[in-house]
Design a protein around this motif. Sequence first.
Motif, PDB file in Angstrom:
ATOM      1  N   UNK A  66       0.684  -1.281   0.035  1.00  0.00           N
ATOM      2  CA  UNK A  66      -0.131  -0.070  -0.093  1.00  0.00           C
ATOM      3  C   UNK A  66       0.762   1.255  -0.036  1.00  0.00           C
ATOM      4  N   UNK A  67       1.978   1.168   0.484  1.00  0.00           N
ATOM      5  CA  UNK A  67       2.872   2.519   0.761  1.00  0.00           C
ATOM      6  C   UNK A  67       4.179   2.224  -0.117  1.00  0.00           C
ATOM      7  N   UNK A  68       4.141   1.426  -1.163  1.00  0.00           N
ATOM      8  CA  UNK A  68       4.928   1.066  -2.178  1.00  0.00           C
ATOM      9  C   UNK A  68       6.290   0.517  -1.754  1.00  0.00           C
ATOM     10  N   UNK A  69       6.282   0.235  -0.385  1.00  0.00           N
ATOM     11  CA  UNK A  69       7.611  -0.309   0.305  1.00  0.00           C
ATOM     12  C   UNK A  69       8.117  -1.551  -0.104  1.00  0.00           C
ATOM     13  N   UNK A 115      12.281   0.431   4.225  1.00  0.00           N
ATOM     14  CA  UNK A 115      11.889   1.802   4.293  1.00  0.00           C
ATOM     15  C   UNK A 115      10.858   1.988   3.403  1.00  0.00           C
ATOM     16  N   UNK A 116       9.800   3.140   3.436  1.00  0.00           N
ATOM     17  CA  UNK A 116       8.752   3.459   2.647  1.00  0.00           C
ATOM     18  C   UNK A 116       9.752   4.464   1.532  1.00  0.00           C
ATOM     19  N   UNK A 171      -2.634 -10.852 -13.115  1.00  0.00           N
ATOM     20  CA  UNK A 171      -3.079 -11.514 -11.772  1.00  0.00           C
ATOM     21  C   UNK A 171      -2.346 -10.708 -10.648  1.00  0.00           C
ATOM     22  N   UNK A 172      -2.084  -9.411 -10.838  1.00  0.00           N
ATOM     23  CA  UNK A 172      -1.728  -8.134  -9.887  1.00  0.00           C
ATOM     24  C   UNK A 172      -2.412  -8.342  -8.556  1.00  0.00           C
ATOM     25  N   UNK A 173      -1.667  -8.462  -7.300  1.00  0.00           N
ATOM     26  CA  UNK A 173      -2.159  -8.375  -6.127  1.00  0.00           C
ATOM     27  C   UNK A 173      -1.443  -7.352  -5.211  1.00  0.00           C
ATOM     28  N   UNK A 174      -2.250  -6.961  -4.314  1.00  0.00           N
ATOM     29  CA  UNK A 174      -1.716  -5.924  -3.356  1.00  0.00           C
ATOM     30  C   UNK A 174      -0.799  -7.079  -2.309  1.00  0.00           C
ATOM     31  N   UNK A 175       0.469  -6.419  -2.010  1.00  0.00           N
ATOM     32  CA  UNK A 175       1.153  -7.076  -0.914  1.00  0.00           C
ATOM     33  C   UNK A 175       0.600  -6.591   0.248  1.00  0.00           C
TER      34      UNK A 175
END
Length: 149
Positions: A84-87, A121-122, A139-143
């Motif tokens: 969600x924060x790209x980390x 880190x973020x 098949x993209x999923x949020x980590x």
Amino acid sequence: MSFIVNFTTRWADFDANVHMRHTAYNDYCAEARLRFFNKFGITIHDFTREKVGPILFEENTRFLKEIHMGEDISVNLKITGLSSKGERWKIQHEVFNGAGKLSAIVTVYGAWLDLVQRKLTIPPSKFQQIFTDAEKTHDFTEIVLKSEK
């Protein structure tokens, strides 16, 4: 946004079987990632200035078709997962031979490292945005991180 890089292969990329050596696939994918950052305005100087850099936890290569000596190749980049924060992120590269046939799929799982504190880190928003805007796999999923569960 779609991203693909065309490469002229080198003699050193090939082995005694006259096909591309296994680690060369990963080398070209790493180069494609650096060119991806450059294309969207992030250079090695930005990594130094922001004191952050990408690191890999895992790299997996699935070989599908030989690439023969003298063939040029192309490598794309798609995001298969993003926190969600790209980390944390997962990237998929497809490697195509000179005839445009899919020859390998390379998947990497990584994160951003604070180069001073030497811990995850973020990333700065500029770094986050290019992954957010990049082409995603079907098949993209949020980590989801353990701290978010």
